[in-house]
Motif scaffolding. Structure first.
Motif, short mmCIF file in Angstrom:
data_model
loop_
_atom_site.label_atom_id
_atom_site.label_comp_id
_atom_site.label_asym_id
_atom_site.label_seq_id
_atom_site.Cartn_x
_atom_site.Cartn_y
_atom_site.Cartn_z
N ALA A 111 0.97 -1.10 0.11
CA ALA A 111 0.27 -0.03 0.11
C ALA A 111 0.92 1.26 0.35
O ALA A 111 0.30 1.70 -0.64
CB ALA A 111 -0.70 0.22 1.47
N LEU A 112 2.22 1.10 0.38
CA LEU A 112 2.83 2.60 0.25
C LEU A 112 3.48 2.82 -1.00
O LEU A 112 3.68 3.48 -0.79
CB LEU A 112 4.36 2.12 1.93
CG LEU A 112 3.57 2.43 3.55
CD1 LEU A 112 4.75 2.05 4.54
CD2 LEU A 112 3.01 3.47 3.81
N THR A 113 3.41 1.53 -0.78
CA THR A 113 4.84 1.44 -2.81
C THR A 113 3.96 1.89 -3.70
O THR A 113 4.34 2.53 -4.27
CB THR A 113 4.92 -0.11 -2.69
OG1 THR A 113 6.23 -0.08 -1.18
CG2 THR A 113 6.51 -0.31 -3.29
N ILE A 114 2.91 1.09 -3.88
CA ILE A 114 2.25 1.40 -5.31
C ILE A 114 1.41 2.78 -5.55
O ILE A 114 2.24 3.45 -6.68
CB ILE A 114 1.89 0.07 -5.34
CG1 ILE A 114 2.02 -0.79 -5.51
CG2 ILE A 114 0.34 0.38 -6.77
CD1 ILE A 114 1.24 -2.22 -5.24
N PRO A 115 0.74 3.68 -5.20
CA PRO A 115 0.31 4.49 -5.49
C PRO A 115 1.72 5.51 -5.83
O PRO A 115 1.50 6.56 -6.32
CB PRO A 115 -0.57 5.10 -4.01
CG PRO A 115 -0.76 3.19 -3.56
CD PRO A 115 0.15 3.08 -3.56
N SER A 116 2.62 5.86 -4.85
CA SER A 116 3.77 6.65 -5.25
C SER A 116 4.41 6.54 -6.15
O SER A 116 5.06 6.79 -6.82
CB SER A 116 4.62 6.78 -3.37
OG SER A 116 3.42 6.90 -2.37
N THR A 117 4.90 4.53 -6.16
CA THR A 117 5.70 4.56 -7.15
C THR A 117 4.64 5.13 -8.62
O THR A 117 5.46 5.81 -9.36
CB THR A 117 6.30 3.05 -7.72
OG1 THR A 117 6.41 2.59 -6.66
CG2 THR A 117 6.55 3.09 -8.82
N VAL A 118 3.77 4.74 -9.21
CA VAL A 118 3.21 5.58 -10.48
C VAL A 118 2.94 6.52 -10.18
O VAL A 118 2.89 7.20 -11.08
CB VAL A 118 1.23 4.03 -10.39
CG1 VAL A 118 0.47 4.97 -11.78
CG2 VAL A 118 1.72 3.18 -10.34
N ALA A 119 2.69 7.16 -9.28
CA ALA A 119 2.33 8.69 -9.18
C ALA A 119 4.14 9.31 -9.04
O ALA A 119 4.27 10.82 -10.47
CB ALA A 119 1.99 9.02 -7.51
N LEU A 120 5.15 8.66 -9.34
CA LEU A 120 5.63 9.27 -9.55
C LEU A 120 6.41 9.46 -11.17
O LEU A 120 6.89 10.00 -11.87
CB LEU A 120 6.89 8.85 -8.65
CG LEU A 120 8.51 9.26 -8.68
CD1 LEU A 120 8.57 10.70 -8.88
CD2 LEU A 120 9.31 8.66 -7.61
N VAL A 121 5.93 7.78 -11.52
CA VAL A 121 5.97 8.23 -12.71
C VAL A 121 5.37 8.70 -13.54
O VAL A 121 6.17 9.71 -14.43
CB VAL A 121 6.02 6.64 -13.27
CG1 VAL A 121 6.48 5.85 -14.56
CG2 VAL A 121 7.15 5.08 -12.93
N ASN A 122 3.81 9.11 -12.71
CA ASN A 122 3.55 10.19 -14.08
C ASN A 122 4.10 11.46 -14.45
O ASN A 122 4.42 12.39 -14.64
CB ASN A 122 2.01 10.11 -13.11
CG ASN A 122 0.78 10.92 -13.94
OD1 ASN A 122 1.00 11.18 -14.79
ND2 ASN A 122 0.91 12.08 -13.03
N GLU A 123 4.66 11.74 -12.33
CA GLU A 123 5.23 13.38 -12.21
C GLU A 123 6.63 13.60 -13.05
O GLU A 123 7.96 14.47 -13.33
CB GLU A 123 5.63 13.46 -11.21
CG GLU A 123 4.61 13.55 -10.90
CD GLU A 123 3.87 13.45 -8.73
OE1 GLU A 123 3.01 13.57 -8.14
OE2 GLU A 123 5.60 13.39 -8.36
N LEU A 124 7.03 12.25 -13.21
CA LEU A 124 8.22 12.33 -14.24
C LEU A 124 8.10 11.70 -15.93
O LEU A 124 9.07 12.24 -16.46
CB LEU A 124 9.22 11.16 -13.99
CG LEU A 124 9.86 11.07 -12.73
CD1 LEU A 124 10.63 9.64 -12.72
CD2 LEU A 124 11.11 12.55 -12.78
N ALA A 125 6.87 11.95 -16.37
CA ALA A 125 6.53 11.90 -17.94
C ALA A 125 6.39 13.24 -18.39
O ALA A 125 5.72 14.31 -17.28
CB ALA A 125 5.43 10.74 -17.70
N THR A 126 5.24 13.44 -18.90
CA THR A 126 5.10 14.42 -19.60
C THR A 126 3.64 13.42 -20.87
O THR A 126 4.03 12.55 -21.30
CB THR A 126 6.19 15.19 -21.22
OG1 THR A 126 5.98 14.47 -21.94
CG2 THR A 126 7.10 15.83 -20.63
N SER A 127 3.05 14.99 -21.14
CA SER A 127 1.84 14.60 -22.04
C SER A 127 1.71 13.52 -22.84
O SER A 127 1.35 12.87 -23.47
CB SER A 127 0.35 15.93 -21.81
OG SER A 127 1.54 16.54 -22.38
#
Length: 417
Positions: A111-127
């Motif tokens: 629970a600690l790992t998954i949402p933060s990991t996907v959110a960080l991938v999102n923040e390192l990406a552009t549209s």
């Protein structure tokens, strides 16, 4: 982003190890003690499902806390460290109570790992690259998920082993490997990943834990992220139907465990090869057509699994089902990223990750119940869910890449063009 993908692959190897190891370990006679008045089979099922249900409950909380702190990396590292400890202490467990507690600890780590990991991938990406980035991330995750059970069976059957003069069983070796996998993931994130600078985040995190239900900004009835989450819940339930039906499927098709393993694996093979290119295509042609199309193809692919009469036909339908799911996954996560303010990415993605985790937890339970009404019934139920998911996305989710590809989305990392 690649460091996060490798970390997720290492973590997935360890977690999927336990899909094979835990039922065998519990049934080996090592685990004894109080069963709380329940049968052995039932308490075993509770232990195995505790991970998914506890993780489902905690993921929105963890996602929102990571939004408020703006520190994704520490949540990922702490979660992976908890998983490493939990995976190791399985080797010390000897009672049903201890197994239940350790399984719950695993759920907290995930629970600690998954949402933060996907959110960080999102923040390192552009549209313009988000679909491809999500595809690559999911590809590595499925590589780990597919490799883990194969490695686990090999490790268990190859025991006992001699390590530094000590004899360890195949089960102990498997738990140690799972612990090392989680620790490798934590080290990769610690050394190679940084949080985006706070000034780059374009929104303040909400002070409330939760997610929107109704959509007040568009013509649709419910919030598009919630609609995507419900659709993903339906997909996960349909995918997980196969797991508890191994005996019935083998009898129906006149096959053994080896062919069932191949049928299970070809779904993952399709994910590995298709997630990244479909994600890239969604960056160019839009998200919604791929999501709706994938869900629509899932309808006949899922139903066909209850109608085929040969192993070869089952392999073909599983391959199509995997391709259809891959067509929906990466674009679906990318669309959610397009909709998310970067400061609320953790909360936004927790809706999707929670839905998928919950679907994989309740899908096997529903399949085990529905098969008593007929062999085809669970697969027909999965097909209906896929159809409902397609209808929901078609009617409640708007395309995010209209005109210019540069829509709202996560910020570019500092120093990146």
């Amino acid at each position: 982003m690649y460091a996060l993908a490798f970390a997720r692959m290492a973590d997935s190897i360890g977690n999927s190890f336990l899909i094979i190891v835990l039922p065998l370990y519990i049934g080996s006679g090592v685990i004894t003690g109080q069963t709380f008045g329940l049968g052995t089979a039932l308490i075993t099922g509770i232990i195995l499902s505790a991970f998914g249900f506890l993780s489902t409950i905690l993921q929105p909380i963890a996602g929102q806390l990571s939004d408020r702190s703006g520190k994704r990396r520490i949540f990922i590292i702490v979660g992976l460290a908890i998983l490493a400890v939990a995976n190791f202490v399985y080797s010390l467990a000897g009672s049903y109570t201890s197994m239940l507690l350790i399984r719950g600890l695993q759920g907290i780590g995930v629970a600690l790992t998954i949402p933060s990991t996907v959110a960080l991938v999102n923040e390192l990406a552009t549209s313009a690259s988000r679909g491809g980035d999500m595809g690559v991330f999911n590809t590595f995750r499925f590589v780990g998920f597919g490799a883990g059970p194969i490695l686990a069976g090999t490790v268990i059957n190859g025991g006992p082993y001699s390590l530094l003069g000590l004899s360890i069983t195949g089960f102990e070796a498997a738990f140690y490997i799972a612990a090392i996998s989680a620790m490798v993931g934590a080290i990769l994130v610690l050394v190679l990943v940084e949080d985006p600078a706070q000034e780059e985040l374009d929104a303040e995190a909400s002070d409330e834990i939760g997610f929107a239900i109704f959509d007040h900004d568009h013509d649709s009835l419910i919030d598009p992220v919630l609609a995507l989450g419900i659709a993903l819940l339906f997909v996960a339930m349909g995918i997980a139907l196969l797991e508890p039906l191994q005996t019935q499927i083998n009898e129906h098709l006149g096959q053994g465990a080896t062919l069932f393993g191949i049928e299970f694996s070809v779904f993952i093979v399709a994910q590995v090869f298709l997630q990244a290119p479909i994600g890239v295509a969604s960056d160019k042609y839009g998200r919604k057509p791929f999501i709706v199309g994938g869900l629509a193809i899932l309808v006949p692919a899922t139903l066909a699994q209850g109608l085929v009469t040969t192993p070869l036909a089952m392999i073909a339908t599983r391959l199509v089902q995997g391709a259809a799911a891959a067509t929906a996954f990466a674009p679906g996560f990318a669309l959610a990223g397009d909709l998310a303010d970067s400061g609320n990415s953790g909360t936004t993605f927790s809706v999707l990750t929670m839905a998928f985790t919950l679907g994989t937890a309740i899908g096997p339970l529903i399949a085990g119940y529905l098969v008593s009404f007929g062999y085809v019934v669970p697969f027909a139920f999965g097909a209906v869910l896929a159809a409902l998911g397609a209808l929901l996305v078609y009617s409640q989710v708007e395309e995010t890449l209209t005109g210019s590809q540069e829509t709202t989305g996560g910020p570019q990392p500092a120093g990146q063009d």
